[in-house]
Design an enzyme around this catalytic site. Structure first.
Site, PDB file in Angstrom:
ATOM      1  N   GLU A 194      71.162  61.047  -1.509  1.00  0.00           N
ATOM      2  CA  GLU A 194      71.133  59.316  -1.331  1.00  0.00           C
ATOM      3  C   GLU A 194      70.900  58.665  -2.741  1.00  0.00           C
ATOM      4  OE1 GLU A 194      69.834  61.552   0.453  1.00  0.00           O
ATOM      5  OE2 GLU A 194      69.420  60.520   2.455  1.00  0.00           O
ATOM      6  N   GLY A 231      42.979  20.651  46.052  1.00  0.00           N
ATOM      7  CA  GLY A 231      41.906  20.074  46.763  1.00  0.00           C
ATOM      8  C   GLY A 231      40.689  21.098  47.182  1.00  0.00           C
ATOM      9  N   SER A 242      39.744  22.887  41.577  1.00  0.00           N
ATOM     10  CA  SER A 242      40.559  22.001  41.055  1.00  0.00           C
ATOM     11  C   SER A 242      40.073  20.505  41.020  1.00  0.00           C
ATOM     12  CB  SER A 242      42.220  22.254  41.487  1.00  0.00           C
ATOM     13  OG  SER A 242      42.057  22.042  42.833  1.00  0.00           O
ATOM     14  N   CYS A 259      65.377  60.570   4.650  1.00  0.00           N
ATOM     15  CA  CYS A 259      63.998  60.851   4.589  1.00  0.00           C
ATOM     16  C   CYS A 259      63.342  59.595   4.008  1.00  0.00           C
ATOM     17  CB  CYS A 259      63.626  61.837   3.481  1.00  0.00           C
ATOM     18  SG  CYS A 259      63.775  61.357   1.734  1.00  0.00           S
TER      19      CYS A 259
HETATM   20  N1  LIG Z   1      49.096  23.090  46.395  1.00  0.00           N
HETATM   21  C1  LIG Z   1      48.706  23.173  45.077  1.00  0.00           C
HETATM   22  N2  LIG Z   1      49.148  22.028  44.325  1.00  0.00           N
HETATM   23  C2  LIG Z   1      48.932  22.028  43.067  1.00  0.00           C
HETATM   24  N3  LIG Z   1      47.911  22.987  42.252  1.00  0.00           N
HETATM   25  C3  LIG Z   1      47.602  23.924  42.887  1.00  0.00           C
HETATM   26  C4  LIG Z   1      47.931  24.083  44.295  1.00  0.00           C
HETATM   27  N4  LIG Z   1      47.101  25.047  44.801  1.00  0.00           N
HETATM   28  C5  LIG Z   1      46.741  25.575  43.750  1.00  0.00           C
HETATM   29  N5  LIG Z   1      47.035  25.023  42.561  1.00  0.00           N
HETATM   30  C6  LIG Z   1      46.362  25.140  41.144  1.00  0.00           C
HETATM   31  O1  LIG Z   1      46.394  26.660  40.977  1.00  0.00           O
HETATM   32  C7  LIG Z   1      44.953  26.906  40.573  1.00  0.00           C
HETATM   33  C8  LIG Z   1      44.737  28.265  41.479  1.00  0.00           C
HETATM   34  O2  LIG Z   1      45.176  28.399  42.769  1.00  0.00           O
HETATM   35  P1  LIG Z   1      44.382  28.986  43.693  1.00  0.00           P
HETATM   36  O3  LIG Z   1      45.262  29.154  45.031  1.00  0.00           O
HETATM   37  O4  LIG Z   1      43.350  30.064  43.065  1.00  0.00           O
HETATM   38  O5  LIG Z   1      43.460  27.754  44.199  1.00  0.00           O
HETATM   39  P2  LIG Z   1      42.581  27.466  45.423  1.00  0.00           P
HETATM   40  O6  LIG Z   1      41.577  28.434  45.647  1.00  0.00           O
HETATM   41  O7  LIG Z   1      43.460  26.957  46.559  1.00  0.00           O
HETATM   42  O8  LIG Z   1      42.066  25.895  44.931  1.00  0.00           O
HETATM   43  P3  LIG Z   1      40.836  25.614  43.882  1.00  0.00           P
HETATM   44  O9  LIG Z   1      41.362  26.444  42.580  1.00  0.00           O
HETATM   45  O10 LIG Z   1      41.472  24.240  43.490  1.00  0.00           O
HETATM   46  O11 LIG Z   1      39.826  25.605  44.586  1.00  0.00           O
HETATM   47  C9  LIG Z   1      44.147  25.802  41.346  1.00  0.00           C
HETATM   48  O12 LIG Z   1      43.087  25.775  40.746  1.00  0.00           O
HETATM   49  C10 LIG Z   1      45.011  24.709  41.017  1.00  0.00           C
HETATM   50  O13 LIG Z   1      45.045  24.311  39.674  1.00  0.00           O
END
Ligand SMILES: Nc1ncnc2c1ncn2[C@@H]1O[C@H](COP(=O)(O)OP(=O)(O)OP(=O)(O)O)[C@@H](O)[C@H]1O
EC number: 6.3.4.19
Length: 517
Positions: A416, A7, A11, A444
């Site tokens: 050998e 979210g 991502s 060796c």
């Molecule tokens: N709760 C979650 N569910 C699914 N995938 C996740 C989740 N949290 C993180 N990820 C995946 O792992 C990556 C790295 O995680 P990280 O915790 O650095 O992300 P974030 O800072 O929480 O969010 P984002 O990278 O989306 O800005 C994310 O970009 C995302 O692809």
């Protein structure tokens, strides 16, 4: 493909970018239940997926509870459970690839944290591991926000990113701004370090994978040995941190004994240049115990009679690198003549004990006896005392040889080569696959090369050869990629072979002294 969508900006941007290029991803979100309102994030991502007409998968896991139960820290537990969930989702949708949106900022923070923790191996977040791919590891955050704004797409801010109790939030909020004020390209520089270190790590890891089982660990560069230990622990599914890796690597190099307790309480021992991940099994006798012999464990004053004379049992156990903590577990068979049998892998038999227990002679022990006889002949002829025999596939001696370099004035006249030539003549073929080369001194490079050319299946040697040995003495020839690699057994009657060499060279030195005077 499955894409992990938290979210957050990164991502959400990755999901939209994938749709722009015509991909058909599944959006997956794990609710870590670490905040009271975490379900709102899940609902937000679900609504986004519905709006974009993308399949959506989610589940809720109480990360804090799992972390407490398993003794993991919360960030670690969240990561593990997230990748478990993404992997399950990929399997359920028959997806080959899992994408995450880690960016240059994540990479820089990871490298900095690893540096501060003193990680021995610094590779940052890998771009690829298993089916996970991270295509945006070198993308600056500003590009992502600009891309989202251009599409009028909003995103969720995770409040834990502001909680300075989390190392990552502290690095992002407090440390990186200070660093970038002085070094504007600090993020890019740290990401570059991650990339080059990952390349170094890949090269060293592939060298470590080629270490042969017999190679003495002392002669392996620490950077390679560390990767070897990491791979061994990883294969055994064990968790570890940088200090564990350092302690184990250091003990292997120094030839010392070390006991290290890993997270989860698993004990690992290094002794005699070997890494023991499981308690050493000490074999029980697998033959009828002769009358008058008693099974027990060690007592003060135990002695065992061996070909070189009688020795203290404790010295034998030291020679065989049995850790002190294990010594009371080693089964013994003892008669009123002393210790007859010691339950090691392979077992130690006192002189005459095999016959008393009606056990067949040890074929390698007997063959080394023949090679030693050749070495004694060489000594009598004032040659360097090395002897060799070749056993045919049926275990019979098919070739013999001893050093004749002095007689011929030719430094290639090693035992050998003579034994291999003799065997080829006896068998009528130069190919000795299925044969065993038994030699009193570690071969060796020239002689091991000849054994490889002849496709010898098994090389057995007595004394180690730190001056010219090609099985780890000065080099490990078998670490290269050969089409054919023989098995190797070292230290068979090694003391006898070493003593013979020492005696002969001692006598030579004496002669020289006398001549000098
Ligand atoms: N709760 C979650 N569910 C699914 N995938 C996740 C989740 N949290 C993180 N990820 C995946 O792992 C990556 C790295 O995680 P990280 O915790 O650095 O992300 P974030 O800072 O929480 O969010 P984002 O990278 O989306 O800005 C994310 O970009 C995302 O692809």
């Amino acid at each position: 493909m499955v894409v992990g969508v938290s979210g957050g900006a990164d991502s959400v941007a990755l999901l939209r970018a994938l749709l722009r290029v015509g991909a058909r991803p599944v959006a997956a979100h794990l609710d870590h239940a670490l905040r009271p309102d975490s379900a709102e994030d899940a609902a937000w991502v679900q609504a986004l997926a519905a709006r974009l007409d993308v399949p959506f998968a989610t589940t809720r896991v109480d990360v804090a509870a799992v972390a407490a139960r398993r003794g993991w820290n919360t960030e670690d537990a969240a990561r593990r459970l997230r990748y478990d969930f993404l992997t399950r989702t990929a399997k359920a949708h028959a997806a080959q690839v899992i994408l995450t949106a880690h960016t240059r900022r994540d990479q820089a923070e990871t490298v900095l944290t690893a540096l501060l923790r003193g990680e021995a191996i610094l590779h940052g977040i890998p771009a690829e591991r298993g089916r996970v791919r991270r295509p945006w590891l070198d993308l600056p955050r500003a590009d992502i926000e600009a891309f989202l704004r251009a599409q009028g797409q909003d995103w969720r801010e995770d409040p834990t990113n502001d909680d300075l109790a989390y190392t990552r939030a502290w690095i992002r909020r407090e440390v990186m701004p200070v660093l970038t004020a002085r070094y504007p390209a600090a993020g890019e520089a740290l990401a570059r370090v991650a990339r080059t270190q990952a390349e170094d790590d890949a090269a060293l890891t592939s060298q470590a994978a080629r270490l042969s089982a017999h190679a003495p660990r002392r002669s392996v560069p620490p950077a390679v040995l560390r990767r070897w230990v990491r791979a061994e622990l990883g294969r055994a599914g064990l968790d570890f941190h940088a200090p564990h890796l350092d302690a184990l690597t250091g003990a292997l190099r120094a030839g010392e004994t070390a006991h290290v307790t890993l997270p989860g309480g698993r004990d690992v021992t290094v002794t005699g240049g070997q890494l023991h991940l499981t308690p050493q099994p000490y074999p029980e006798p697998d033959f009828p115990i002769p009358e008058g012999w008693e099974r027990r464990t060690r007592q003060d004053g135990d002695r065992v009679t061996l070909p070189g004379g009688t020795r203290k049992l404790s010295d034998v156990l030291t020679d065989r690198h049995v850790p002190r903590a294990d010594r009371d577990r080693v089964p013994l068979l003892v008669s009123d003549q002393g210790v007859q049998w010691v339950g090691l892998q392979p077992p130690v038999w006192a002189t005459g004990a095999r016959e008393a227990a009606a056990q067949p002679p040890d074929p390698l022990h007997a063959a080394m006896g023949e090679a030693l006889a050749q070495a004694h002949e060489a000594a009598a002829a004032q040659e360097v005392p090395v002897g060799a025999v070749v056993l045919g596939p049926d275990g019979q001696v098919v070739g013999r040889g001893r050093n004749t370099s002095r007689e011929h004035g030719d430094m290639t006249r090693h035992a050998e080569l003579a034994a291999l030539r003799d065997a080829a003549r006896t068998l009528g073929t130069p190919y000795l696959s299925g044969c065993t080369l038994v030699v009193t001194l570690e071969p060796c490079p020239m002689c091991l090369g000849a054994a490889l050319e002849a496709r010898v299946g098994h090389v057995v040697y007595g004394a180690a050869n730190p001056k010219a040995g090609a099985l780890g003495g000065v080099t490990d020839l078998l670490a290269a990629h050969w089409g054919h690699v023989p098995t190797v057994t070292g230290a068979v009657r090694g003391h006898e072979a070493a003593r013979l060499l020492k005696d002969v060279f001692g006598r030579l030195r004496e002669h020289r002294h006398r001549d000098d005077r």
